[in-house]
Structure formats: C-alpha cells, structure tokens
Design an enzyme around this catalytic site. Structure first.
Site, PDB file in Angstrom:
ATOM      1  N   GLU A  27       0.831  -1.210   0.000  1.00 30.29           N
ATOM      2  CA  GLU A  27       0.000   0.000   0.000  1.00 30.29           C
ATOM      3  C   GLU A  27       0.863   1.256   0.000  1.00 30.29           C
ATOM      4  OE1 GLU A  27      -3.997  -0.705   2.340  1.00 30.29           O
ATOM      5  OE2 GLU A  27      -2.282  -1.409   3.515  1.00 30.29           O
ATOM      6  N   TYR A  59     -14.286  27.242   0.594  1.00 26.47           N
ATOM      7  CA  TYR A  59     -14.246  25.832   0.185  1.00 26.47           C
ATOM      8  C   TYR A  59     -12.888  25.454  -0.393  1.00 26.47           C
ATOM      9  CZ  TYR A  59     -19.284  26.932  -0.417  1.00 26.47           C
ATOM     10  OH  TYR A  59     -20.563  27.375  -0.271  1.00 26.47           O
ATOM     11  N   GLU A  78      -7.965   5.919  10.566  1.00 25.96           N
ATOM     12  CA  GLU A  78      -8.334   6.677  11.766  1.00 25.96           C
ATOM     13  C   GLU A  78      -7.375   7.846  11.977  1.00 25.96           C
ATOM     14  OE1 GLU A  78      -9.737   2.419  12.499  1.00 25.96           O
ATOM     15  OE2 GLU A  78      -8.053   3.390  11.501  1.00 25.96           O
ATOM     16  N   LYS A 104     -11.222   4.204   1.643  1.00 28.42           N
ATOM     17  CA  LYS A 104     -10.176   3.586   0.820  1.00 28.42           C
ATOM     18  C   LYS A 104     -10.879   2.685  -0.185  1.00 28.42           C
ATOM     19  CE  LYS A 104      -6.422   1.841   2.693  1.00 28.42           C
ATOM     20  NZ  LYS A 104      -5.455   0.938   3.368  1.00 28.42           N
TER      21      LYS A 104
END
Length: 122
Positions: A27, A59, A78, A104
């Site tokens: 990853e 924004y 997290e 993900k």
C-alpha cells in the site's frame, strides 16, 4: 431573507485523492484511491446577508487543507481522518460541528469490496 436561519451545513463530497495510506508495504509503494467527504456546520448569517465570499467559509481552503493531509502517509485511516479534522478545526475556529469520512477504494482485503471507510465527528 429569513432572519431565523443562522447555521447551515456545507458539504464537500467525494473529493478524490491518490495516496499511500495503509499498514501493508504494498500500500505504501503502489498506493490507492481515496474518497473524502466533509460536512461542516457553521454560522451562515453574514454570507447570506452580504453575498460576499470573504464572509463565507472558503471551500478552496478546505480542499487544500484536506489535500495536504492526504499527501502525508499514515498507517491507519483513523489517523489520517483525525489529522484532517484537527487541521480544519485549527484553521476554521468558527466550525460548530464537523464530520470527516475517508474511504479507501478497493482495499486489499483478500476479496471483493468496494471500499472501507472511517468517519469521525466533532
């Protein structure tokens, strides 16, 4: 204009980033696609009255802060979700409530799965 309205929710939906978050070595090398959704409750009284962008939550700044945090590798969703939340609260102290969801896409779970997500609220 209705003087009773004070707060509203701004949502930035499905911001897409390619990043290298995850616990597996692959990853961190190959990376993955992530979607980020942000919901922000804030006082909208002033921008509703003035129609001036300088009185509104920006924004573009929100997007840029999210992008900066997504570029910093984390092992856990997290962790990166909390970093995004902390950054937004630090830069926009008038936020009354915030929800950050990071997904993900196609996680390496050993089977077919569209995504895995972490959502935090403050």
């Amino acid at each position: 204009m209705d003087s009773m309205i004070k707060t509203g929710i701004i949502e930035l939906e499905e911001m897409e980033f390619y990043a290298y978050h995850g616990c597996f070595r692959e990853e961190n090398v190959v990376g993955n696609r992530f979607l980020v959704n942000i919901s922000i409750r804030t006082d909208m009284t002033r921008p509703m009255q003035t129609d001036n962008i300088n009185d509104a939550l920006n924004y573009v700044q929100v997007y840029n802060l999210v992008r900066t945090e997504m570029q910093q590798t984390s092992n856990l969703l997290e962790h990166v979700t909390a970093r995004v939340m902390d950054s937004l609260c630090r830069h926009f102290p008038d936020i009354e409530w915030l929800r950050v969801k990071i997904s993900k896409m196609n996680p390496p779970m050993g089977g077919q799965m569209r995504n895995v997500s972490v959502t935090l609220e403050r």
